[in-house]
Design a protein around this motif. Structure first.
Motif, mmCIF file in Angstrom:
data_model
loop_
_atom_site.group_PDB
_atom_site.id
_atom_site.type_symbol
_atom_site.label_atom_id
_atom_site.label_comp_id
_atom_site.label_asym_id
_atom_site.label_seq_id
_atom_site.Cartn_x
_atom_site.Cartn_y
_atom_site.Cartn_z
ATOM 1 N N LYS A 151 43.664 60.164 66.538
ATOM 2 C CA LYS A 151 44.887 59.561 66.007
ATOM 3 C C LYS A 151 44.723 59.255 64.519
ATOM 4 O O LYS A 151 43.626 59.335 63.975
ATOM 5 N N THR A 152 45.821 58.896 63.863
ATOM 6 C CA THR A 152 45.778 58.620 62.419
ATOM 7 C C THR A 152 46.395 57.266 62.088
ATOM 8 O O THR A 152 47.235 56.758 62.833
ATOM 9 N N LYS A 153 45.956 56.707 60.972
ATOM 10 C CA LYS A 153 46.546 55.499 60.409
ATOM 11 C C LYS A 153 46.705 55.731 58.903
ATOM 12 O O LYS A 153 45.865 56.382 58.281
ATOM 13 N N THR A 154 47.770 55.177 58.319
ATOM 14 C CA THR A 154 48.022 55.327 56.888
ATOM 15 C C THR A 154 47.716 54.025 56.159
ATOM 16 O O THR A 154 48.133 52.951 56.581
ATOM 17 N N ILE A 155 46.970 54.141 55.051
ATOM 18 C CA ILE A 155 46.621 52.999 54.209
ATOM 19 C C ILE A 155 47.225 53.246 52.828
ATOM 20 O O ILE A 155 47.097 54.337 52.273
ATOM 21 N N LEU A 207 45.371 46.637 48.986
ATOM 22 C CA LEU A 207 45.581 47.624 50.037
ATOM 23 C C LEU A 207 46.519 47.059 51.089
ATOM 24 O O LEU A 207 46.542 45.855 51.333
ATOM 25 N N SER A 208 47.276 47.923 51.714
ATOM 26 C CA SER A 208 48.167 47.483 52.786
ATOM 27 C C SER A 208 47.368 46.936 53.969
ATOM 28 O O SER A 208 47.838 46.064 54.696
ATOM 29 N N GLN A 209 46.132 47.436 54.148
ATOM 30 C CA GLN A 209 45.243 46.961 55.205
ATOM 31 C C GLN A 209 43.805 47.022 54.699
ATOM 32 O O GLN A 209 43.433 47.977 54.023
ATOM 33 N N THR A 210 43.025 46.019 55.040
ATOM 34 C CA THR A 210 41.605 46.031 54.662
ATOM 35 C C THR A 210 40.700 46.252 55.869
ATOM 36 O O THR A 210 39.514 46.495 55.720
ATOM 37 N N LYS A 211 41.273 46.125 57.062
ATOM 38 C CA LYS A 211 40.555 46.420 58.300
ATOM 39 C C LYS A 211 41.481 47.224 59.206
ATOM 40 O O LYS A 211 42.610 46.812 59.454
ATOM 41 N N VAL A 212 40.990 48.361 59.685
ATOM 42 C CA VAL A 212 41.826 49.257 60.483
ATOM 43 C C VAL A 212 41.060 49.710 61.722
ATOM 44 O O VAL A 212 39.875 50.009 61.646
ATOM 45 N N LEU A 218 38.775 48.920 45.641
ATOM 46 C CA LEU A 218 39.180 48.223 46.863
ATOM 47 C C LEU A 218 38.598 48.956 48.066
ATOM 48 O O LEU A 218 38.539 50.183 48.074
ATOM 49 N N THR A 219 38.168 48.214 49.070
ATOM 50 C CA THR A 219 37.570 48.852 50.239
ATOM 51 C C THR A 219 38.304 48.471 51.519
ATOM 52 O O THR A 219 38.876 47.378 51.641
ATOM 53 N N CYS A 220 38.260 49.383 52.463
ATOM 54 C CA CYS A 220 38.847 49.168 53.781
ATOM 55 C C CYS A 220 37.807 49.549 54.829
ATOM 56 O O CYS A 220 37.218 50.631 54.768
ATOM 57 N N ARG A 221 37.580 48.651 55.770
ATOM 58 C CA ARG A 221 36.637 48.914 56.853
ATOM 59 C C ARG A 221 37.401 49.485 58.043
ATOM 60 O O ARG A 221 38.433 48.946 58.455
ATOM 61 N N ILE A 222 36.870 50.572 58.592
ATOM 62 C CA ILE A 222 37.568 51.300 59.651
ATOM 63 C C ILE A 222 36.694 51.363 60.899
ATOM 64 O O ILE A 222 35.504 51.680 60.819
ATOM 65 N N GLU A 234 49.441 60.407 46.948
ATOM 66 C CA GLU A 234 49.464 59.871 45.585
ATOM 67 C C GLU A 234 49.043 58.406 45.551
ATOM 68 O O GLU A 234 48.202 58.003 44.752
ATOM 69 N N LYS A 235 49.603 57.611 46.442
ATOM 70 C CA LYS A 235 49.277 56.178 46.496
ATOM 71 C C LYS A 235 48.865 55.758 47.915
ATOM 72 O O LYS A 235 48.822 54.576 48.229
ATOM 73 N N SER A 236 48.569 56.741 48.755
ATOM 74 C CA SER A 236 48.210 56.425 50.131
ATOM 75 C C SER A 236 47.222 57.455 50.661
ATOM 76 O O SER A 236 46.993 58.499 50.044
ATOM 77 N N VAL A 237 46.637 57.146 51.791
ATOM 78 C CA VAL A 237 45.711 58.070 52.435
ATOM 79 C C VAL A 237 45.919 57.985 53.946
ATOM 80 O O VAL A 237 46.192 56.902 54.485
ATOM 81 N N LYS A 238 45.851 59.117 54.610
ATOM 82 C CA LYS A 238 45.967 59.156 56.061
ATOM 83 C C LYS A 238 44.567 59.315 56.641
ATOM 84 O O LYS A 238 43.863 60.282 56.336
ATOM 85 N N VAL A 239 44.160 58.361 57.458
ATOM 86 C CA VAL A 239 42.816 58.349 58.045
ATOM 87 C C VAL A 239 42.892 58.819 59.493
ATOM 88 O O VAL A 239 43.681 58.290 60.285
#
Length: 229
Positions: free
Chosen positions: A44-48, A33-38, A98-102, A74-79
């Protein structure tokens, strides 16, 4: 003829070797993942993004559904941050997970700190101004609180004199509109316009009235200028 065939075989061998090495490099590239902690602000939004894969990616909120919402790509998600708290997001690529903590936090006050408000108070009246982001406005803000005498000038403004002159570099010229707060550099006075006056040479804009504008003309005697928290 033998030399030509040898060259062809050598070239073919190099092409095959390059192909094998390229394939191995791609296979060895770690899917991540581009980021694992966000950290994201409410509203507001962040893209992973998922890196190093051509496979299909599926996204799932594992925890904290009340705190975030997602828009899948397709290969990303906007949180998007919905509510202060924690959340966990999963990206699944084949059998790999894969997991990302937000962490969702309150909206940043950075913008507000750049453009603070001040209060001008007399015994009876309070006027609130929103300052702009100029150097002169910051200089005034950093001198507060002040208790000074308010003076009349002409029939459209009240003025007071801060103890230290303001730096007008990168400060916009004032148009002298009704309700504007300005600084007249040649005299070193801050101007509170209660009627329109028009622009003047070396008259700089500091901000504009937010509330109490109708009472500017009523100010007299000593006033207190302070930061509005």
């Amino acid at each position: 003829m033998k030399i030509a065939r040898s060259k062809i075989l050598t070239a073919g061998f190099l092409i095959i070797l390059f192909s094998l090495l390229t394939t191995k490099f791609v296979a060895d590239a770690k899917i991540s993942l581009s980021q694992t902690k966000v950290t994201v602000n409410v509203g507001k939004t962040k893209t992973i993004k998922v890196k190093n894969t051509s496979e299909k990616v599926s996204w799932k909120i594992l925890a904290g559904k009340k705190n975030i919402s997602i828009t899948k790509g397709e290969k990303s998600v906007k949180v998007k941050g919905k509510k202060v708290g924690k959340a966990k997001l999963q990206a699944k690529i084949g059998s790999k997970k894969l997991t990302c903590r937000i962490t969702v936090v309150k909206k940043s006050n950075a913008a507000a700190s750049k453009n603070p408000k001040i209060m001008v108070k007399s015994n009876k009246y309070t006027i609130v101004y929103q300052l702009n982001n100029s150097k002169a406005a910051k200089d005034l803000y950093n001198q507060l609180p002040l208790t000074l005498k308010i003076e009349n000038y002409s029939d459209n403004e009240k003025i007071f004199y801060p103890p230290t002159k303001l730096n007008t570099n990168d400060t916009p010229i004032s148009k002298g509109k009704k309700g504007s707060l300005a600084y007249y550099a040649p005299w070193g006075d801050v101007v509170m316009f209660y009627e329109a006056a028009g622009s003047a040479s070396e008259l700089y804009e500091l901000g504009s009235v937010v509330s109490g504008g109708d009472n500017i003309s009523k100010l007299s005697g000593n006033i207190t200028i302070s930061k509005k928290e």
